[in-house]
Design an enzyme around this catalytic site. Structure first.
Site, PDB file in Angstrom:
ATOM      1  N   TRP A  16      16.187  10.011   5.736  1.00  0.00           N
ATOM      2  CA  TRP A  16      14.941   9.364   6.184  1.00  0.00           C
ATOM      3  C   TRP A  16      13.962   9.159   5.036  1.00  0.00           C
ATOM      4  CZ3 TRP A  16      12.431   7.652  10.636  1.00  0.00           C
ATOM      5  CH2 TRP A  16      11.031   7.554  10.545  1.00  0.00           C
ATOM      6  N   ASP A  19       6.471   6.735   3.879  1.00  0.00           N
ATOM      7  CA  ASP A  19       5.500   6.215   2.898  1.00  0.00           C
ATOM      8  C   ASP A  19       5.923   6.288   1.426  1.00  0.00           C
ATOM      9  OD1 ASP A  19       4.261   6.788   5.294  1.00  0.00           O
ATOM     10  OD2 ASP A  19       2.720   8.056   4.447  1.00  0.00           O
ATOM     11  N   ASP A 132      -3.348  12.619   2.469  1.00  0.00           N
ATOM     12  CA  ASP A 132      -3.008  11.396   1.732  1.00  0.00           C
ATOM     13  C   ASP A 132      -3.903  11.126   0.517  1.00  0.00           C
ATOM     14  OD1 ASP A 132      -1.218  11.304   3.802  1.00  0.00           O
ATOM     15  OD2 ASP A 132      -2.160   9.642   4.862  1.00  0.00           O
ATOM     16  N   TRP A 272       5.574   3.002  13.122  1.00  0.00           N
ATOM     17  CA  TRP A 272       5.711   4.313  13.777  1.00  0.00           C
ATOM     18  C   TRP A 272       6.071   4.179  15.250  1.00  0.00           C
ATOM     19  CZ3 TRP A 272       7.082   8.316  11.375  1.00  0.00           C
ATOM     20  CH2 TRP A 272       6.593   8.638  10.112  1.00  0.00           C
TER      21      TRP A 272
HETATM   22  C1  FRU Z   1       1.681   7.962   7.222  1.00  0.00           C
HETATM   23  C2  FRU Z   1       1.804   9.477   7.319  1.00  0.00           C
HETATM   24  C3  FRU Z   1       0.809  10.144   6.382  1.00  0.00           C
HETATM   25  C4  FRU Z   1       1.451  11.464   6.117  1.00  0.00           C
HETATM   26  C5  FRU Z   1       2.915  11.129   6.113  1.00  0.00           C
HETATM   27  C6  FRU Z   1       3.814  12.199   6.677  1.00  0.00           C
HETATM   28  O1  FRU Z   1       2.829   7.263   7.578  1.00  0.00           O
HETATM   29  O2  FRU Z   1       1.608   9.878   8.655  1.00  0.00           O
HETATM   30  O3  FRU Z   1      -0.505  10.224   6.888  1.00  0.00           O
HETATM   31  O4  FRU Z   1       1.028  12.022   4.888  1.00  0.00           O
HETATM   32  O5  FRU Z   1       3.071   9.955   6.881  1.00  0.00           O
HETATM   33  O6  FRU Z   1       5.174  11.871   6.523  1.00  0.00           O
END
Ligand code: FRU
Length: 464
Positions: A16, A19, A132, A272
């Site tokens: 998988w 980001d 993030d 998502w």
């Molecule tokens: C965005 C997110 C981020 C987080 C990451 C976890 O797609 O939800 O906010 O750091 O993915 O995998």
């Protein structure tokens, strides 16, 4: 169905990916880290995977850079290079006790191996949705870190002179719709087309619907133009503008230290809403084509423009007669005169009854992309269907479609209108046909297919 792996986009060989993280250009190589599960092709055990490329088309995968540990997952973040060439990564430690805080790691071998700080986490607000970190170098020295308080829909800013001690310097938000979390911010200083020397700050932001009855459209990227004042962002207008009108572009961030200060963005091509059921194995998740960002003044409004940072066109390719059958790893350029044809429909037909229809309608001022077929309909209830984007200028008949297995990116309005979608055309040949209201064949429609990237293994340098 098992959808094919892309050939000139970044996708892991197995497992998988979501980001992009820690994008950085070091010693003539583009390094991409990414949210990665080393143990399977579902989200979990989040770690930073690692790949690098010389040309942004062919990627070499490296060992996992930052592995998850007992009690700590490694969420999204960024990487910068300091004066002595040390790489410093900032990432979110997502602890199993529920706190999210920002941590630091350094690498002195160009990103291959990393040493997390003994003092981690370095910024902790006691929050469960604080994540993030994106660190950018300020034009007049020093560093700015953007983070989100995701549920509060706020970007929280910190400044530092040494990448070690951080001071909170302000926040931005909430604006726009509620019922979403804010994720993966970035701040870019973009040139304005036709105005030499003129740059504006643009905040990039990803939003994901949450709660009882989340918006079925799912996750998407946005941008806001504004200023950077005393370590915080101020927007010109309090509105989030869609960055891409397709269903599948998320968490896009830019490379640190790209040549000529260009803003080169990579984004995760999924949503998502259904990312976990996309039928690919043993891998799942891919990045967009890298895109160079800029701004254009359209009737007094500054609009974001994105163009592929790599030249995928085969200059020797001639125009072909539609319908044309191609491998599902091509760039298709379509040129026509909407004043003569009225609307134009480009249809892509793949395995089984899989179809994608792209309709350019100058009268309605829209460009739409529809995905249909048994696989698209059975994948997830919210997958099949039509996305409609407003066109800036319906009079220009130029469309570029980049297809690489399950990834389809459509560029119109010279980069101002973009739609990125996962598609289920399969791994067999794809037939591209054009239609105008007066019938098939579409006289005056020029179709040029470039498949050189794949067939000749051509590596084209980035035109950033
Ligand atoms: C965005 C997110 C981020 C987080 C990451 C976890 O797609 O939800 O906010 O750091 O993915 O995998």
């Amino acid at each position: 169905m098992n959808l094919p792996r892309p050939r000139f986009h970044l996708a892991p060989a197995r497992n998988w990916m979501n980001d992009p993280n820690g994008l950085v250009f070091v010693d003539d190589r583009w390094h991409a880290f990414f949210q990665y599960n080393p143990e399977g092709n579902d989200w979990g055990n989040m770690s930073w995977g690692h790949a690098s490329s010389r040309d942004l088309l062919q990627w070499e995968e490296h060992p996992v850079a930052l592995p998850h540990r007992p009690g700590e997952q490694i969420y999204s973040g960024s990487t910068v290079i300091d004066a002595d060439g040390t790489l410093t990564a900032f990432y979110t430690s997502a602890y199993s006790h529920g706190i999210q805080a920002q941590s630091r790691a350094t690498s002195v071998d160009g990103g291959e191996t990393w040493i997390p700080d003994a003092d981690n986490p370095v910024i902790d607000r006691g929050s469960s949705d604080f994540r993030d970190p994106k660190v950018v170098r300020l034009p007049h020295g020093g560093w700015l870190m953007l983070t989100v308080e995701a549920v509060e829909r706020r970007v929280v800013f910190f400044t530092s002179d040494d990448l070690l001690s951080w001071r909170e310097s302000g926040s931005f938000g909430p604006i726009g719709v509620d019922g979403v979390v804010w994720e993966c911010p970035d701040l870019v200083h973009l040139p304005v087309e036709g105005r030499p020397g003129s740059r504006r700050w643009v905040l990039l932001l990803s939003t994901n619907p949450v709660g009882e009855d989340p918006d079925p459209a799912g996750s998407a990227m946005h941008y806001v133009v504004g200023d950077l004042i005393d370590g915080a962002f101020r927007a010109d207008h309090d509105a989030l503008v869609p960055l891409d009108h397709g269903r599948d572009l998320y968490a896009g961030v830019t490379f640190h230290d790209a040549p000529d200060g260009a803003a080169v963005m990579l984004a995760w091509m999924s949503n998502w809403r259904y990312a976990h059921v996309v039928p690919t194995s043993p891998w799942r998740g891919a990045m967009s084509i890298p895109r160079t960002l800029g701004l254009r003044d359209v009737g007094g409004e500054l609009r974001l423009v994105q163009r592929p940072s790599v030249d995928l066109r085969d200059d020797r390719a001639d125009a072909v007669e539609a319908p044309v059958t191609v491998e599902p790893h091509v760039l298709v350029d379509v040129r026509w005169d909407p004043a003569v044809t009225g609307s134009l429909r480009l249809t892509l037909e793949g395995e089984g009854d899989a179809t994608v229809e792209i309709v350019h309608d100058p009268a309605a001022g829209t460009l739409s992309v529809s995905r249909d077929g048994t696989v698209a309909r059975s994948l997830h209830p919210d997958f099949a269907g039509t996305r409609v984007a407003p066109l800036l200028d319906g009079r220009t008949g130029v469309l570029t479609a980049i297809l690489d297995g399950p990834l389809l990116e459509i560029f119109a309005d010279d980069g101002a209108t973009v739609l990125s979608h996962l598609v289920t055309l399969g791994s067999g040949p794809v037939t591209a046909s054009t239609h105008v209201p007066t019938g098939a064949g579409a006289p005056g429609v020029r179709l040029v297919v470039s498949d050189g990237v794949v067939q000749k293994g051509r590596a084209v340098p980035a035109t950033v």
